[in-house]
Design an enzyme around this catalytic site. Sequence first.
Site, short mmCIF file in Angstrom:
data_model
loop_
_atom_site.label_atom_id
_atom_site.label_comp_id
_atom_site.label_asym_id
_atom_site.label_seq_id
_atom_site.Cartn_x
_atom_site.Cartn_y
_atom_site.Cartn_z
N ILE A 165 -17.36 -2.43 7.29
CA ILE A 165 -18.71 -2.31 7.85
C ILE A 165 -18.95 -3.39 8.91
CG2 ILE A 165 -21.17 -2.29 7.31
CD1 ILE A 165 -20.52 -1.37 4.50
N ASP B 278 -14.31 -14.35 10.49
CA ASP B 278 -13.77 -13.67 9.31
C ASP B 278 -12.61 -14.48 8.73
OD1 ASP B 278 -12.73 -11.70 7.47
OD2 ASP B 278 -13.69 -10.15 8.69
N VAL C 275 -16.58 -18.65 5.04
CA VAL C 275 -18.02 -18.94 5.02
C VAL C 275 -18.43 -19.83 3.85
CG1 VAL C 275 -18.70 -16.86 6.30
CG2 VAL C 275 -18.62 -16.79 3.78
N ASN D 86 -22.77 -10.97 6.94
CA ASN D 86 -22.20 -9.76 6.33
C ASN D 86 -21.07 -10.06 5.36
OD1 ASN D 86 -21.27 -6.75 6.44
ND2 ASN D 86 -19.50 -7.90 7.17
N SER E 249 -27.82 -5.36 -0.76
CA SER E 249 -27.22 -4.13 -1.26
C SER E 249 -28.27 -3.34 -2.04
CB SER E 249 -26.06 -4.46 -2.21
OG SER E 249 -25.69 -3.32 -2.95
N TYR F 241 -22.09 -10.04 -8.53
CA TYR F 241 -22.31 -9.49 -7.19
C TYR F 241 -23.77 -9.09 -6.99
CZ TYR F 241 -22.22 -6.13 -3.34
OH TYR F 241 -22.49 -5.46 -2.18
N LYS G 45 -26.69 -10.54 -4.48
CA LYS G 45 -27.37 -9.73 -3.46
C LYS G 45 -28.89 -9.75 -3.64
CE LYS G 45 -23.86 -8.69 -0.98
NZ LYS G 45 -23.77 -9.06 0.44
N PRO H 277 -27.62 -1.86 2.19
CA PRO H 277 -26.86 -0.62 2.39
C PRO H 277 -26.68 0.11 1.06
CG PRO H 277 -25.68 -2.54 3.27
CD PRO H 277 -26.79 -3.05 2.40
N THR I 265 -21.29 2.86 0.66
CA THR I 265 -20.80 3.26 1.99
C THR I 265 -19.29 3.45 1.95
OG1 THR I 265 -22.55 1.92 2.96
CG2 THR I 265 -20.76 2.56 4.42
N1 LIG Z 1 -19.41 -0.80 1.22
C1 LIG Z 1 -20.48 -0.62 0.49
O1 LIG Z 1 -20.62 0.40 -0.23
C2 LIG Z 1 -21.59 -1.66 0.48
C3 LIG Z 1 -22.79 -1.35 -0.16
C4 LIG Z 1 -23.81 -2.29 -0.16
C5 LIG Z 1 -23.64 -3.52 0.48
N2 LIG Z 1 -22.44 -3.79 1.08
C6 LIG Z 1 -22.31 -5.10 1.72
O2 LIG Z 1 -21.91 -4.91 3.06
C7 LIG Z 1 -21.07 -6.00 3.46
C8 LIG Z 1 -19.74 -5.46 3.97
O3 LIG Z 1 -19.17 -4.67 2.96
P1 LIG Z 1 -17.73 -4.05 3.12
O4 LIG Z 1 -17.65 -2.84 2.25
O5 LIG Z 1 -17.39 -3.92 4.57
O6 LIG Z 1 -16.89 -5.20 2.43
P2 LIG Z 1 -15.37 -5.66 2.71
O7 LIG Z 1 -14.91 -6.31 1.44
O8 LIG Z 1 -14.58 -4.52 3.25
O9 LIG Z 1 -15.54 -6.70 3.88
C9 LIG Z 1 -15.98 -7.98 3.67
C10 LIG Z 1 -15.64 -8.79 4.87
O10 LIG Z 1 -15.93 -10.16 4.55
C11 LIG Z 1 -14.76 -10.92 4.82
N3 LIG Z 1 -14.76 -12.07 3.94
C12 LIG Z 1 -14.56 -12.11 2.60
N4 LIG Z 1 -14.62 -13.38 2.15
C13 LIG Z 1 -14.87 -14.15 3.23
C14 LIG Z 1 -15.06 -15.55 3.41
N5 LIG Z 1 -14.96 -16.41 2.40
N6 LIG Z 1 -15.31 -16.00 4.68
C15 LIG Z 1 -15.38 -15.13 5.73
N7 LIG Z 1 -15.21 -13.83 5.60
C16 LIG Z 1 -14.96 -13.34 4.36
C17 LIG Z 1 -13.59 -9.98 4.60
O11 LIG Z 1 -12.40 -10.43 5.22
C18 LIG Z 1 -14.16 -8.73 5.23
O12 LIG Z 1 -14.03 -8.74 6.63
C19 LIG Z 1 -20.95 -6.91 2.24
O13 LIG Z 1 -21.93 -7.92 2.31
C20 LIG Z 1 -21.25 -5.98 1.09
O14 LIG Z 1 -21.73 -6.67 -0.03
C21 LIG Z 1 -21.42 -2.89 1.10
#
Ligand SMILES: NC(=O)c1ccc[n+]([C@@H]2O[C@H](COP(=O)([O-])OP(=O)(O)OC[C@H]3O[C@@H](n4cnc5c(N)ncnc54)[C@H](O)[C@@H]3O)[C@@H](O)[C@H]2O)c1
Length: 250
Positions: free
Chosen positions: A17, A36, A63, A89, A144, A157, A161, A187, A190
């Site tokens: 995302i 990242d 982060v 994010n 979330s 988690y 959130k 979100p 997703t």
């Molecule tokens: N995918 C879903 O269904 C969904 C639903 C609700 C909320 N979200 C939120 O959306 C956001 C993105 O979700 P996603 O599905 O793309 O997750 P993902 O796990 O695919 O991506 C997370 C990103 O964060 C990076 N990351 C992880 N730890 C890190 C750190 N310590 N420092 C820097 N970067 C770091 C990862 O490398 C990755 O690029 C998140 O905050 C997640 O909680 C996702």
Amino acid sequence: MRLKDRVAIVTGGGISIGRAYSLGLAREGAKVVIADIDAEGAAKTAAEIKAAGGEAIAVKTDVANKASVDAMAKATVDAYGRIDVLVNNAALFAKLPLHTLDETDVEEWDRVMAVNLRGPFLCVKAVVPEMRKRKWGRIINISSSSIICGNAKRIHYVTSKMGIIGFTRSLAAAVGDDNICVNSIMPGATMDDSTIEAYGKEWYQGPLTRPIKRIQVPEDLVGTVLFLSSDDSSFITGQAICVDGGEFKY
Ligand SMILES: NC(=O)c1ccc[n+]([C@@H]2O[C@H](COP(=O)([O-])OP(=O)(O)OC[C@H]3O[C@@H](n4cnc5c(N)ncnc54)[C@H](O)[C@@H]3O)[C@@H](O)[C@H]2O)c1
């Protein structure tokens, strides 16, 4: 080109995302810093933006680590001279094991809180001084929709959130005088590369109870990020917007 000359940081912006946010912000004219921990994903997305004629740099960042976040903010100012938008994010999410209460140990709890809550706090501390210089800023914290019903196998988690919502409301009050707007997006589930890898495509094929009956994809979230990053949302702060096809109301 609503974000022409703006500089935007997207944490976790290299894959899934976050990648969609990075590409969307670049399409609107922003210079994008992809912060990242996944250096390869960040470099790939930065290259994609540049190949399309945009501007971006990849900065490997953890982060949860203050020195790493401060170095990322410095690299942003060194490259582009300012910081206007922060999208918090990055999070531990899809890669987390689905653990019950009994299976969740204190180390796992602390790690989730370090990335999902301390991370956004450290990023905010690093960028707000730059935003204050120009009396303009946009901070978007990704929460979330899972906070509404909870999840027995993601207790840490979902707690983190929900913390993002309190963080957003408090921070909005703290930086309003600096003309910095702080909002969060919730979100829905997703379908992205990470969730497909973790749960398989079948996860999304169950009954779709939401008003808009289709699977949610990363692009569904981009418009809200662009709106909250721009002048179009200049009188909106401290809010949480659920972007999930109408499944939940908040
Ligand atoms: N995918 C879903 O269904 C969904 C639903 C609700 C909320 N979200 C939120 O959306 C956001 C993105 O979700 P996603 O599905 O793309 O997750 P993902 O796990 O695919 O991506 C997370 C990103 O964060 C990076 N990351 C992880 N730890 C890190 C750190 N310590 N420092 C820097 N970067 C770091 C990862 O490398 C990755 O690029 C998140 O905050 C997640 O909680 C996702």
